[in-house]
Design a protein around this motif. Structure first.
Motif, PDB file in Angstrom:
ATOM      1  N   MET A  85     143.425 -55.867  10.106  1.00  0.00           N
ATOM      2  CA  MET A  85     143.914 -55.358   8.842  1.00  0.00           C
ATOM      3  C   MET A  85     145.252 -54.679   9.088  1.00  0.00           C
ATOM      4  O   MET A  85     145.421 -53.945  10.053  1.00  0.00           O
ATOM      5  CB  MET A  85     142.916 -54.360   8.252  1.00  0.00           C
ATOM      6  CG  MET A  85     143.388 -53.757   6.971  1.00  0.00           C
ATOM      7  SD  MET A  85     142.180 -52.748   6.088  1.00  0.00           S
ATOM      8  CE  MET A  85     141.493 -51.746   7.360  1.00  0.00           C
ATOM      9  N   LEU A  86     146.175 -54.909   8.180  1.00  0.00           N
ATOM     10  CA  LEU A  86     147.498 -54.311   8.244  1.00  0.00           C
ATOM     11  C   LEU A  86     147.661 -53.432   7.016  1.00  0.00           C
ATOM     12  O   LEU A  86     147.470 -53.886   5.887  1.00  0.00           O
ATOM     13  CB  LEU A  86     148.559 -55.410   8.267  1.00  0.00           C
ATOM     14  CG  LEU A  86     150.008 -54.975   8.381  1.00  0.00           C
ATOM     15  CD1 LEU A  86     150.255 -54.251   9.702  1.00  0.00           C
ATOM     16  CD2 LEU A  86     150.917 -56.189   8.261  1.00  0.00           C
ATOM     17  N   ILE A  87     147.981 -52.165   7.207  1.00  0.00           N
ATOM     18  CA  ILE A  87     148.157 -51.213   6.110  1.00  0.00           C
ATOM     19  C   ILE A  87     149.629 -50.852   6.052  1.00  0.00           C
ATOM     20  O   ILE A  87     150.216 -50.471   7.064  1.00  0.00           O
ATOM     21  CB  ILE A  87     147.302 -49.950   6.326  1.00  0.00           C
ATOM     22  CG1 ILE A  87     145.835 -50.334   6.478  1.00  0.00           C
ATOM     23  CG2 ILE A  87     147.502 -48.960   5.185  1.00  0.00           C
ATOM     24  CD1 ILE A  87     144.948 -49.188   6.924  1.00  0.00           C
ATOM     25  N   SER A  88     150.233 -50.981   4.867  1.00  0.00           N
ATOM     26  CA  SER A  88     151.662 -50.709   4.759  1.00  0.00           C
ATOM     27  C   SER A  88     151.990 -50.013   3.444  1.00  0.00           C
ATOM     28  O   SER A  88     151.310 -50.197   2.432  1.00  0.00           O
ATOM     29  CB  SER A  88     152.468 -52.002   4.887  1.00  0.00           C
ATOM     30  OG  SER A  88     152.036 -52.960   3.955  1.00  0.00           O
ATOM     31  N   GLY A 134     143.360 -59.754   7.893  1.00  0.00           N
ATOM     32  CA  GLY A 134     143.562 -60.904   8.753  1.00  0.00           C
ATOM     33  C   GLY A 134     143.829 -60.474  10.175  1.00  0.00           C
ATOM     34  O   GLY A 134     143.795 -59.288  10.511  1.00  0.00           O
ATOM     35  N   THR A 135     144.120 -61.453  11.010  1.00  0.00           N
ATOM     36  CA  THR A 135     144.440 -61.207  12.410  1.00  0.00           C
ATOM     37  C   THR A 135     145.940 -60.979  12.528  1.00  0.00           C
ATOM     38  O   THR A 135     146.740 -61.826  12.122  1.00  0.00           O
ATOM     39  CB  THR A 135     144.011 -62.399  13.284  1.00  0.00           C
ATOM     40  OG1 THR A 135     142.610 -62.617  13.082  1.00  0.00           O
ATOM     41  CG2 THR A 135     144.289 -62.128  14.746  1.00  0.00           C
ATOM     42  N   ILE A 142     150.586 -60.834   9.578  1.00  0.00           N
ATOM     43  CA  ILE A 142     149.443 -61.743   9.507  1.00  0.00           C
ATOM     44  C   ILE A 142     149.975 -63.121   9.127  1.00  0.00           C
ATOM     45  O   ILE A 142     150.300 -63.363   7.968  1.00  0.00           O
ATOM     46  CB  ILE A 142     148.395 -61.259   8.485  1.00  0.00           C
ATOM     47  CG1 ILE A 142     147.883 -59.863   8.894  1.00  0.00           C
ATOM     48  CG2 ILE A 142     147.246 -62.262   8.383  1.00  0.00           C
ATOM     49  CD1 ILE A 142     146.956 -59.221   7.889  1.00  0.00           C
ATOM     50  N   PRO A 143     150.113 -64.013  10.114  1.00  0.00           N
ATOM     51  CA  PRO A 143     150.668 -65.336   9.819  1.00  0.00           C
ATOM     52  C   PRO A 143     149.706 -66.197   8.999  1.00  0.00           C
ATOM     53  O   PRO A 143     148.493 -65.969   8.986  1.00  0.00           O
ATOM     54  CB  PRO A 143     150.883 -65.964  11.197  1.00  0.00           C
ATOM     55  CG  PRO A 143     150.441 -64.978  12.205  1.00  0.00           C
ATOM     56  CD  PRO A 143     149.813 -63.823  11.514  1.00  0.00           C
ATOM     57  N   PHE A 171     139.868 -62.654  -1.832  1.00  0.00           N
ATOM     58  CA  PHE A 171     141.259 -62.214  -1.668  1.00  0.00           C
ATOM     59  C   PHE A 171     141.488 -61.688  -0.270  1.00  0.00           C
ATOM     60  O   PHE A 171     140.559 -61.309   0.434  1.00  0.00           O
ATOM     61  CB  PHE A 171     141.636 -61.173  -2.729  1.00  0.00           C
ATOM     62  CG  PHE A 171     140.695 -59.995  -2.821  1.00  0.00           C
ATOM     63  CD1 PHE A 171     140.906 -58.857  -2.066  1.00  0.00           C
ATOM     64  CD2 PHE A 171     139.603 -60.028  -3.682  1.00  0.00           C
ATOM     65  CE1 PHE A 171     140.049 -57.767  -2.158  1.00  0.00           C
ATOM     66  CE2 PHE A 171     138.729 -58.939  -3.792  1.00  0.00           C
ATOM     67  CZ  PHE A 171     138.958 -57.808  -3.025  1.00  0.00           C
ATOM     68  N   ASN A 172     142.757 -61.676   0.141  1.00  0.00           N
ATOM     69  CA  ASN A 172     143.104 -61.184   1.467  1.00  0.00           C
ATOM     70  C   ASN A 172     144.127 -60.050   1.408  1.00  0.00           C
ATOM     71  O   ASN A 172     144.648 -59.631   2.438  1.00  0.00           O
ATOM     72  CB  ASN A 172     143.624 -62.317   2.361  1.00  0.00           C
ATOM     73  CG  ASN A 172     144.872 -62.970   1.831  1.00  0.00           C
ATOM     74  OD1 ASN A 172     144.927 -63.367   0.663  1.00  0.00           O
ATOM     75  ND2 ASN A 172     145.875 -63.106   2.674  1.00  0.00           N
TER      76      ASN A 172
END
Length: 192
Positions: free
Chosen positions: A1-4, A37-38, A44-45, A105-106
């Motif tokens: 998970m990416l938090i921004s 995602g990874t 996350i590509p 959803f992602n």
């Protein structure tokens, strides 16, 4: 998970087991984005997305105990499906009601829309969601490092357990740890 952080100049602030914007809390008008995602190379590509639904936020109230409101948009970045809504943040803290969509959803972006005069702020301490398609229990450990504009940094980790029947993912621990750092959460330099 990416938090921004979404707003230029804002920073993700992860401290004391919670995540907020700038000062470690979510204040009125602040927006944050969670991407599932990874993470590869800080992003996350395509093809590395994780799709979820029935998302709940684990909330800690700061400076009050009345209900707050957020507006949110969930997105499937592969199919370009989106849906938006509002959600009440419980005044006593704890898990929110579920954020659901008619599709998996992602990505979720949410903005704090405090009620006039409430003055309450909150912190996000974890999330819980359903991830479809998993057949076996999986335990995943993730670490993070986040820094603000003057290079104050905090590191920690969280554990995600994916179980079968029903598939449920929950951040069970968010705190300082000794796991290897897998990504650094930084915001792009604002364009002035």
């Amino acid at each position: 998970m990416l938090i921004s952080a979404v707003t230029p100049g804002d920073n993700v602030n992860a401290s004391s087991n919670y995540i907020g914007i700038n000062n470690n809390v979510m204040d009125v008008g602040e927006t944050v984005k969670y991407s599932f995602g990874t993470i590869v190379g800080g992003a996350i590509p395509t093809g590395n997305e994780i799709f979820v639904n029935n998302l709940k936020l684990d909330i800690f109230q700061v400076g009050g105990n009345s209900n707050d409101l957020i507006s949110y948009t969930v997105t499937n970045t592969v199919t370009s499906q989106t849906t938006s809504g509002t959600l009440t943040i419980p005044g006593a803290g704890g898990l929110t009601g579920p954020i659901t969509a008619g599709f998996d959803f992602n990505q979720i972006t949410f903005t704090v829309n405090d009620r006039l005069g409430s003055g309450d702020d909150f912190k996000v301490g974890g999330i819980q969601y359903t991830q479809l398609g998993q057949a076996a229990d999986i335990l995943m450990n993730f670490s993070y490092t986040a820094s603000d504009h003057d290079a104050d940094a905090v590191s920690g980790y969280f554990t995600v357990t994916v179980t079968d029947d029903p598939v449920l993912t929950h951040i069970t621990t968010l705190g300082a740890g000794d796991l290897a750092t897998i990504t650094t959460l930084t915001d792009p330099t604002p364009i002035l």
